[in-house]
Design a protein around this motif. Structure first.
Motif, PDB file in Angstrom:
ATOM      1  N   HIS A  42       1.019  -1.745   0.314  1.00  0.00           N
ATOM      2  CA  HIS A  42       0.539  -0.270   0.080  1.00  0.00           C
ATOM      3  C   HIS A  42       0.362   0.963   0.164  1.00  0.00           C
ATOM      4  O   HIS A  42       1.563   1.541  -0.891  1.00  0.00           O
ATOM      5  CB  HIS A  42      -1.089   0.182   1.345  1.00  0.00           C
ATOM      6  N   SER A  43       0.605   1.532   0.967  1.00  0.00           N
ATOM      7  CA  SER A  43       1.109   3.404   1.197  1.00  0.00           C
ATOM      8  C   SER A  43       2.980   2.948   1.603  1.00  0.00           C
ATOM      9  O   SER A  43       3.691   4.692   1.315  1.00  0.00           O
ATOM     10  CB  SER A  43       0.558   4.707   2.251  1.00  0.00           C
TER      11      SER A  43
ATOM     12  N   GLU B 223      -9.024   2.946  -0.019  1.00  0.00           N
ATOM     13  CA  GLU B 223      -8.642   4.103  -0.503  1.00  0.00           C
ATOM     14  C   GLU B 223      -8.011   3.963  -2.213  1.00  0.00           C
ATOM     15  O   GLU B 223      -8.178   2.858  -2.664  1.00  0.00           O
ATOM     16  CB  GLU B 223      -7.277   4.713  -0.128  1.00  0.00           C
TER      17      GLU B 223
ATOM     18  N   TYR C 283      -5.906   4.647  -5.727  1.00  0.00           N
ATOM     19  CA  TYR C 283      -4.913   4.636  -5.810  1.00  0.00           C
ATOM     20  C   TYR C 283      -4.932   5.035  -7.556  1.00  0.00           C
ATOM     21  O   TYR C 283      -5.864   3.716  -8.058  1.00  0.00           O
ATOM     22  CB  TYR C 283      -3.850   4.009  -5.936  1.00  0.00           C
TER      23      TYR C 283
ATOM     24  N   HIS D  43      -5.177   0.425   2.747  1.00  0.00           N
ATOM     25  CA  HIS D  43      -5.341   1.732   3.426  1.00  0.00           C
ATOM     26  C   HIS D  43      -5.809   1.234   5.216  1.00  0.00           C
ATOM     27  O   HIS D  43      -6.591   0.403   5.102  1.00  0.00           O
ATOM     28  CB  HIS D  43      -6.420   2.266   2.958  1.00  0.00           C
ATOM     29  N   GLU D  44      -4.917   2.010   6.717  1.00  0.00           N
ATOM     30  CA  GLU D  44      -4.928   1.270   7.443  1.00  0.00           C
ATOM     31  C   GLU D  44      -6.405   1.625   7.930  1.00  0.00           C
ATOM     32  O   GLU D  44      -7.123   1.051   9.050  1.00  0.00           O
ATOM     33  CB  GLU D  44      -4.132   2.444   8.191  1.00  0.00           C
TER      34      GLU D  44
HETATM   35 ZN    ZN Z   1      -3.661   4.456   2.096  1.00  0.00          ZN
END
Ligand code: ZN
Length: 240
Positions: free
Chosen positions: A97-98, A149, A151, A195-196
Motif C-alpha cells: 500500500h502506502s 482508498e 490509488y 489502507h489503515e
Molecule cells: Zn492509505
C-alpha cells in the motif's frame, strides 16, 4: 521460511478507528495469518530502537514485508542501505500500500513512485492480469473490496517485470496494483491494497495473495554469481 514484518505503527497509536480495526497493529494482523500458514514470523516497528532492526535479523530474514505511511522520512538511511544490500543478495521484499513512498521502494525503483489518491470509500476491483503467476494462484478473475482508498494512474514506477493485478475504482480510475521486479538476486512485489482505516488485511483473498507472495519472494537455491576479473575457462589460442 523466516519472515520479518516491518510496520510504521503510527496510525495505530494516533487513531482510535485504526486501533479498533487492527488492535494488534497491521503487523499483528499480517503476522497472525502468516504464522497460521506455518511460517516463522517476527515483527518490528519504527519506534523501537533502530526501528526494531538489526544486522542479524536482516541476515536471517528470507522475506521482508514493509508497511509505512506517515513517517517514511524517519527511517534512517543507514537501514535503507542495509535493506537494499540484503535485497541485492537475495532477500525478498513485499511492499504494501502506502509503502509505495517508502525510502527503500523509491531507492530500488529509481523513480518518484508518486500516484493519485482519494479517501472516499471507493469500491475496488483488482483484476487478475496474469493467471499463470504463482502469486495469483487460488484466486478467481478478480478480488472485490467493498471500500478502499483509491490509488490512480499514472503510478510513476518503472515498467514492471510482471504485472499481476490492475485495479478498477468506483470513481473511474485504474491502477497497476500488483507489480513484480527483480533487483540483483532479490525479488520485489508491490501490492496496493491495505489502507489503515479498512479491514483489508482480514480479507481471505488478500491474505491468499500475501501468502502466495512470500513463497514466491523467497530466494530459491540458485547459484551465487561472481563478478570481476575472470580466468579463461578454455585455452585461448594465440592470434599472431
Ligand atoms: Zn492509505
Amino acid at each position: 521460511m523466516r519472515i520479518l514484518i516491518w510496520n510504521e505503527n503510527r496510525h495505530e497509536q494516533k487513531n482510535q478507528k485504526v486501533r479498533e480495526i487492527y488492535p494488534k497493529g497491521i503487523h499483528g494482523a499480517i503476522c497472525d495469518f502468516l504464522t497460521e500458514a506455518g511460517h516463522e514470523v517476527v515483527t518490528a516497528t519504527l519506534d523501537e530502537e533502530n526501528h526494531g532492526l538489526s544486522d542479524n535479523l536482516l541476515n536471517q530474514t528470507d522475506v521482508l514485508i514493509w508497511w509505512g505511511h506517515l513517517a517514511h522520512d524517519e527511517v534512517k538511511d543507514e537501514w535503507v542501505d542495509k535493506i537494499q544490500q540484503r535485497v541485492l543478495q537475495g532477500m525478498g521484499l513485499l511492499i504494501l500500500h502506502s509503502a509505495h513512498f517508502s525510502k527503500i521502494f523509491k531507492r530500488l525503483m529509481g523513480t518518484s513512485c508518486d500516484l493519485k489518491w482519494r479517501e472516499a470509500d471507493d469500491r475496488e476491483r483488482l483484476w487478475v492480469i496474469d493467471p499463470t503467476h504463482p502469486i495469483t494462484s487460488g484466486l478467481g478473475s478478480y478480488i472485490e473490496l467493498e471500500k478502499e482508498e483509491m490509488y490512480g494512474e499514472h503510478f510513476d514506477i518503472p515498467t514492471p517485470d510482471e504485472l499481476l493485478f490492475v485495479s478498477w475504482f468506483e470513481g473511474g480510475e485504474v491502477f497497476r496494483s500488483g507489480a513484480t521486479y527483480k533487483r540483483g538476486r532479490g525479488k520485489v512485489f508491490y501490492f496496493r491494497p491495505g489502507h489503515e482505516t479498512y479491514p483489508t488485511y482480514y480479507n481471505d483473498e488478500i491474505q491468499t495473495v500475501i501468502k502466495n507472495a512470500v513463497t514466491w519472494l523467497k530466494l530459491t537455491d540458485t547459484h551465487q554469481p561472481s563478478y570481476g576479473n575472470h580466468a579463461s575457462i578454455e585455452k585461448i589460442s594465440k592470434k599472431d
